[in-house]
Write a protein that holds these residues in place. Sequence first.
Motif, PDB file in Angstrom:
ATOM      1  N   ALA A  25      -5.076 -15.640  -4.652  1.00 18.96           N
ATOM      2  CA  ALA A  25      -5.756 -16.787  -4.056  1.00 18.96           C
ATOM      3  C   ALA A  25      -6.675 -16.342  -2.926  1.00 18.96           C
ATOM      4  O   ALA A  25      -6.429 -15.333  -2.263  1.00 18.96           O
ATOM      5  CB  ALA A  25      -4.733 -17.792  -3.529  1.00 18.96           C
ATOM      6  N   ILE A  26      -7.750 -17.115  -2.738  1.00 18.87           N
ATOM      7  CA  ILE A  26      -8.611 -16.961  -1.567  1.00 18.87           C
ATOM      8  C   ILE A  26      -8.292 -18.119  -0.633  1.00 18.87           C
ATOM      9  O   ILE A  26      -8.346 -19.288  -1.035  1.00 18.87           O
ATOM     10  CB  ILE A  26     -10.098 -16.992  -1.943  1.00 18.87           C
ATOM     11  N   VAL A  27      -7.928 -17.817   0.601  1.00 18.52           N
ATOM     12  CA  VAL A  27      -7.624 -18.832   1.608  1.00 18.52           C
ATOM     13  C   VAL A  27      -8.631 -18.676   2.733  1.00 18.52           C
ATOM     14  O   VAL A  27      -8.756 -17.601   3.323  1.00 18.52           O
ATOM     15  CB  VAL A  27      -6.189 -18.661   2.149  1.00 18.52           C
ATOM     16  N   GLY A  28      -9.383 -19.738   3.018  1.00 14.56           N
ATOM     17  CA  GLY A  28     -10.456 -19.597   3.989  1.00 14.56           C
ATOM     18  C   GLY A  28     -10.539 -20.722   4.997  1.00 14.56           C
ATOM     19  O   GLY A  28      -9.920 -21.777   4.836  1.00 14.56           O
ATOM     20  N   THR A  29     -11.301 -20.473   6.025  1.00  9.99           N
ATOM     21  CA  THR A  29     -11.573 -21.457   7.075  1.00  9.99           C
ATOM     22  C   THR A  29     -13.067 -21.456   7.368  1.00  9.99           C
ATOM     23  O   THR A  29     -13.685 -20.389   7.430  1.00  9.99           O
ATOM     24  CB  THR A  29     -10.812 -21.117   8.368  1.00  9.99           C
ATOM     25  N   VAL A  30     -13.647 -22.648   7.533  1.00 13.04           N
ATOM     26  CA  VAL A  30     -15.063 -22.776   7.856  1.00 13.04           C
ATOM     27  C   VAL A  30     -15.177 -23.333   9.270  1.00 13.04           C
ATOM     28  O   VAL A  30     -14.607 -24.385   9.580  1.00 13.04           O
ATOM     29  CB  VAL A  30     -15.791 -23.705   6.854  1.00 13.04           C
ATOM     30  N   THR A  64     -12.854 -15.852   7.201  1.00 13.10           N
ATOM     31  CA  THR A  64     -13.374 -16.964   7.982  1.00 13.10           C
ATOM     32  C   THR A  64     -14.890 -16.995   7.860  1.00 13.10           C
ATOM     33  O   THR A  64     -15.545 -15.972   8.024  1.00 13.10           O
ATOM     34  CB  THR A  64     -12.976 -16.823   9.465  1.00 13.10           C
ATOM     35  N   GLY A  65     -15.426 -18.172   7.553  1.00 10.91           N
ATOM     36  CA  GLY A  65     -16.869 -18.339   7.470  1.00 10.91           C
ATOM     37  C   GLY A  65     -17.363 -19.232   8.593  1.00 10.91           C
ATOM     38  O   GLY A  65     -16.723 -20.233   8.918  1.00 10.91           O
ATOM     39  N   SER A  66     -18.465 -18.858   9.209  1.00 16.41           N
ATOM     40  CA  SER A  66     -19.036 -19.640  10.308  1.00 16.41           C
ATOM     41  C   SER A  66     -20.423 -20.125   9.925  1.00 16.41           C
ATOM     42  O   SER A  66     -21.216 -19.363   9.378  1.00 16.41           O
ATOM     43  CB  SER A  66     -19.114 -18.792  11.582  1.00 16.41           C
ATOM     44  N   LEU A  67     -20.712 -21.388  10.214  1.00 15.33           N
ATOM     45  CA  LEU A  67     -22.008 -21.978   9.907  1.00 15.33           C
ATOM     46  C   LEU A  67     -22.749 -22.305  11.192  1.00 15.33           C
ATOM     47  O   LEU A  67     -22.177 -22.848  12.135  1.00 15.33           O
ATOM     48  CB  LEU A  67     -21.837 -23.249   9.079  1.00 15.33           C
ATOM     49  N   SER A  68     -24.035 -21.987  11.212  1.00 17.59           N
ATOM     50  CA  SER A  68     -24.869 -22.278  12.380  1.00 17.59           C
ATOM     51  C   SER A  68     -25.503 -23.655  12.234  1.00 17.59           C
ATOM     52  O   SER A  68     -26.027 -23.991  11.168  1.00 17.59           O
ATOM     53  CB  SER A  68     -25.972 -21.217  12.524  1.00 17.59           C
ATOM     54  N   PRO A  69     -25.468 -24.463  13.285  1.00 20.13           N
ATOM     55  CA  PRO A  69     -26.069 -25.801  13.219  1.00 20.13           C
ATOM     56  C   PRO A  69     -27.577 -25.723  13.034  1.00 20.13           C
ATOM     57  O   PRO A  69     -28.236 -24.804  13.519  1.00 20.13           O
ATOM     58  CB  PRO A  69     -25.715 -26.419  14.578  1.00 20.13           C
ATOM     59  N   LEU A 113     -15.246 -10.979   6.515  1.00 24.04           N
ATOM     60  CA  LEU A 113     -14.108 -10.753   5.636  1.00 24.04           C
ATOM     61  C   LEU A 113     -13.122  -9.836   6.358  1.00 24.04           C
ATOM     62  O   LEU A 113     -13.435  -8.700   6.648  1.00 24.04           O
ATOM     63  CB  LEU A 113     -14.570 -10.110   4.321  1.00 24.04           C
ATOM     64  N   TYR A 114     -11.943 -10.350   6.599  1.00 17.62           N
ATOM     65  CA  TYR A 114     -10.969  -9.586   7.352  1.00 17.62           C
ATOM     66  C   TYR A 114     -10.163  -8.700   6.401  1.00 17.62           C
ATOM     67  O   TYR A 114      -9.085  -9.043   5.948  1.00 17.62           O
ATOM     68  CB  TYR A 114     -10.039 -10.526   8.116  1.00 17.62           C
ATOM     69  N   SER A 115     -10.739  -7.563   6.089  1.00  7.67           N
ATOM     70  CA  SER A 115     -10.079  -6.643   5.172  1.00  7.67           C
ATOM     71  C   SER A 115     -10.150  -5.207   5.686  1.00  7.67           C
ATOM     72  O   SER A 115     -10.307  -4.280   4.917  1.00  7.67           O
ATOM     73  CB  SER A 115     -10.728  -6.732   3.789  1.00  7.67           C
TER      74      SER A 115
END
Length: 302
Positions: free
Chosen positions: A34-39, A116-121, A153-155
């Motif tokens: 599984a891929i478990v992520g946070t935005v 974890t993915g981060s989006l810029s406004p 990507l925390y790997s």
Amino acid sequence: MGIRHLLPAPGAMAILLIAVTLILLPTASAEASAIVGTVLDKATGDPIEGANVTVSFSGNGTVVAELRTDGEGKFRVDGLSNDVYTVHIEAGGYIGSTGEVLVDSGTYGGDEFTFTGSLSPVTGPGTTAPSSGITLPQFLIMGILVAATSLVLYSKIKRENLLRNAIRRRIFEHVEANPGAHYRGILKELDLPMGVLSYHLNVLEKGKYLKSRQDGMYRRFFLVGRRTEVRFFLSDVQESIMTVIRDDQGISQSNIADRINVSRKVVNYHARILDQAGLIYMESQGREMACYTSERPVSSIP
């Protein structure tokens, strides 16, 4: 002629029950990963609820899952096999971002791969860019560039643990047994997806287990610290140059060019490579460079 003669003996009955049990037992198979992520909001660090997440195979673009993040900005995609996946995230008022995740659980699977993915406004109407002489279009372009690198990507893997991965060990052992193996050859021999092979070769190079060099149209791989003779990978032109020099020690580059029917610039280019490899050496004689086969030991590839 009683019925008892038709029944199996107690020992035989026990064997029969064991056999039936073994047949009915489910066969163990590799569990899906599984891929478990946070935005998150790049500016504030707050989770983004309702962000659109699309997961697809990197190789062919086939979509695996489309979903939205929950109230904590989280999402989960189950049922994934070992492969490289592209994750695209976007949300209203933000600049979308795309990244890749390698799912590599080894033999039995069942692992979770977290990132974890981060989006810029996006700057809205009436919003001005920072007061540094940057125009709004430039500011938006900068935001896109930041967003493109924000899917972390925390790997991170310690170097001493790199070869614990079964696929990386296979690649390493293949190159160890076949120094100078090129990418396409490794791909064919190990039967791996292109994205998976590229990822692991990159990890092994960064971990200083492998090194590579371009050889014409091929990129060849070698073990770090192992001496590999260059002569096994000479091009046709280099072989021709070596043959001419062996037959006529001290021959000039101009005469070599005439002998093998190429330009002097081509001879000069390849002669410098051969000199660096320790296969020949050159001496200046007026406006010409005389070439000799080297008696020095063949150097390893740098």
